[in-house]
Design an enzyme around this catalytic site. Structure first.
Site, mmCIF file in Angstrom:
data_model
loop_
_atom_site.group_PDB
_atom_site.id
_atom_site.type_symbol
_atom_site.label_atom_id
_atom_site.label_comp_id
_atom_site.label_asym_id
_atom_site.label_seq_id
_atom_site.Cartn_x
_atom_site.Cartn_y
_atom_site.Cartn_z
ATOM 1 N N HIS A 75 -18.062 1.690 57.022
ATOM 2 C CA HIS A 75 -16.887 2.734 56.289
ATOM 3 C C HIS A 75 -15.468 2.543 55.834
ATOM 4 C CE1 HIS A 75 -15.238 6.772 54.654
ATOM 5 N NE2 HIS A 75 -15.373 5.604 52.877
ATOM 6 N N HIS A 117 -6.182 2.604 53.125
ATOM 7 C CA HIS A 117 -7.050 3.766 52.338
ATOM 8 C C HIS A 117 -5.887 3.784 51.297
ATOM 9 C CE1 HIS A 117 -9.464 6.908 52.781
ATOM 10 N NE2 HIS A 117 -10.019 6.751 51.947
#
Length: 589
Positions: free
Chosen positions: A124, A170
């Protein structure tokens, strides 16, 4: 001999002695020794391997020669004399993690079933070097994950500052970006360094159509023939890991208007003109999961994996590039509407569905059977909730017991949950693909499937004996554990698995000894041994502070080799210690 200073006034010396072989090792040697009782020839070692270790296919003469060379590497062995073991040689062989490991090292599962039949080692936010809010983005953690056998790499794609190229970062955080092309090139170089089975790149797409076209060009030029494009016949079922050896697969959500254009009127594979290619500190225990209690947490803070349509206004002004659509092998999406609708299986196509760990817990409480039916043909990806800012992880067994293939973890995080993930994927030769148990794939005459809430009988009992440990004196400084005396080690042994199987036990503490001898046995009844992991941790007792960490490992019980085995230990980050290991025995009933 170790010397420890007290109050800078005097020195206390502790003599170090190598522990003698356990009684079980002496008994095994005695029952397989030659007539003189002092030596074990190769033919008797062969009998021991076949009868006690269930290793009938192991070459006993080769093992003996290798063991003697390891132990006497600084001494010349006579090439004329036939090699034999003394008791000490036999003990050192059993203690060798290289020659007597607890797990098989070969791929042995059937690798010809569709991808949906396998658990897949999944990362992830694979590009993050640390926390989810402010750490650097880099290709280094991607390389490390691939070298450790991870098969699914996640990349979040965003326009760069000048809107003319693609960055990986991100979104909506302070993480510093890394260029997409750098990540792609590193994936190409290291994709198959640990395993020949396919690498899946899951793309979180926040791009305009012109940048999607640029991604398509980068991907095709970087991977070339390594990139997999399915033909029209393969869309109703995923290909197998065997068929996809040394191939790269792209998984993402198709562009919004492309789905609208389809409008459900066409099959995903039409006339063949288009090929469709998509926890906190280590000391915290793994959280339990309760399938009868639905979580009511709000998922609004799940910042990732939503494939958010920030650029939808721009996308609808242009048709998405054909080349980008063609790259999507595994189509992904998040549930919309009721969970029962999201989990419906379409017999004409397969897809990937993403759920947060919270969404999974809610679905498991009320739609467990639907989850299992869905994962028999389709892929289910679980990702950490957005509040795990420190890159911690969750209990993976909630996903595994419901058939979820892609239980995505923060590989850059630490903690017991990640240790479980590392241990689980030591199975099947560490290739990153593990065949799901038959009970998750079976369908009854009335379309009934496995019920994770059912009370199950004990299917197997595992007996574990912890004999002794060694290696800390080589891998640690003399005063690492205690400034004034040798360490006081104890071992925690237990099971991670379904709630009925999960338990932890511990040995007594052996004081002031670098080579502790415990000789304690533990018995573990197992209801779902196919998914159970043996948890092993060593700690050093500290009266005044938190106990010190001395090593850990998790081993898939379905892969344990019976008999007396050497068990190497790993540090908190999952790196293998050079010398630290335990001598243990495993028996199944």
């Amino acid at each position: 001999m170790g010397s420890y200073k007290f109050c800078l006034c005097f020195t206390r010396k502790f003599r170090w002695n190598e522990a003698e072989p356990p009684e079980d090792v002496k008994a095994a040697f005695s029952s397989h020794a030659a007539e003189d009782g002092a030596h074990m020839p190769a033919d008797q070692l062969r009998r021991f391997l076949a009868e006690a270790q269930r290793d009938a296919d192991v070459d006993a003469e080769w093992v003996m020669e290798q063991a003697l060379q390891l132990r006497h590497r600084h001494h010349l062995l006579s090439k004329l004399a036939r090699p034999v073991f003394t008791l000490d040689d036999f003990h050192h062989y059993l203690y060798s993690a290289e020659l007597n490991p607890p797990l098989r090292s070969q791929v042995h599962h059937d690798m010809t079933a569709p991808l949906s039949h396998y658990y897949i080692y999944t990362g992830h936010n694979s590009y993050l070097t640390g926390n989810q809010l402010s750490s650097d983005c880099s290709d280094v953690p991607i390389i490390k994950a691939l070298q450790n056998g991870v098969r699914v790499i996640e990349l979040d794609m965003w326009p760069n500052a000048t809107k003319d190229n693609i960055d990986i970062l991100h979104g909506r955080t302070l993480t510093s970006p890394v260029e997409l092309i750098k990540c792609l090139r590193s994936i190409k170089e290291y994709a198959f360094s640990a395993s020949p089975y396919p690498v899946i790149i899951t793309l979180e797409d926040h791009l305009t159509p012109d940048l999607q076209a640029k991604v398509a060009k980068m991907v095709v030029e970087t991977f070339g023939d390594m990139l997999y494009y399915p033909d029209s016949e393969s869309c109703k079922e995923f290909p197998s890991p065997e068929a996809l050896k040394n191939r790269i697969i792209i998984s993402t959500k198709p562009p919004k208007e492309y789905l609208q254009a389809k409008n459900g009127k066409e099959n995903d594979c039409d006339d063949g003109k288009m090929k469709e290619n998509e926890e906190g500190e280590w000391g915290n225990e793994v959280p339990d999961f309760q399938l009868d209690k639905a979580q009511n947490e709000d998922d609004e803070d799940d910042m990732d994996d939503g494939n958010s349509d920030d650029n939808d206004d721009q996308k609808v002004r242009q048709n998405p590039p054909l080349e980008y659509k063609r790259l999507i092998t595994i189509r992904a999406g998040k549930p919309k509407g009721h969970i029962s609708e999201a989990l419906k299986d379409d017999p004409d196509k397969v897809r990937r569905l993403s759920l947060s760990e919270q969404e999974l817990e809610k679905a498991a409480a009320t739609h467990g059977a639907d989850l299992i039916r869905f994962t028999q043909r389709n892929l289910l990806r679980i990702y950490p909730k957005g509040t795990r800012f420190n890159s911690s992880n969750y209990n993976p067994f909630v996903g595994w017991i419901h058939g979820a293939q892609m239980v995505a973890f923060n590989m850059q995080g630490y903690g017991r949950s990640l240790w479980l993930m590392h241990g689980f994927y030591k199975a099947n030769g560490g290739c990153g693909y593990i065949k799901k148990p038959d009970f998750l794939m079976n369908v009854g005459p009335n379309k009934e499937v496995f019920d994770p809430k059912a009370v199950l009988p004990v299917m197997k009992t595992l007996k574990v004996k912890v004999y002794m440990g060694d290696g800390w004196r080589m891998d640690f400084k003399q005063t690492h554990f205690d400034a004034y005396s040798p360490p006081d080690f104890y071992t925690r042994v237990g099971i991670a698995g379904v709630p009925a199987d999960t338990i932890m036990k511990k040995t007594k503490t052996i004081e002031d000894n670098w080579t502790p001898v415990w000789n304690e046995e533990f018995i573990f009844p197992l209801t779902v041994p196919e998914l159970a992991l043996l948890r092993i941790e060593v700690h050093e007792y500290d009266m005044s502070e938190k106990d010190d960490f001395g090593g850990q490992t998790c081993l898939p019980i379905s892969e344990l080799r019976p008999g007396i085995r050497s068990v190497p230990l790993f540090d908190r980050k999952g790196m293998k210690y050079k010398s630290v290991r335990l001598l243990m025995r495993f028996e199944f009933e």
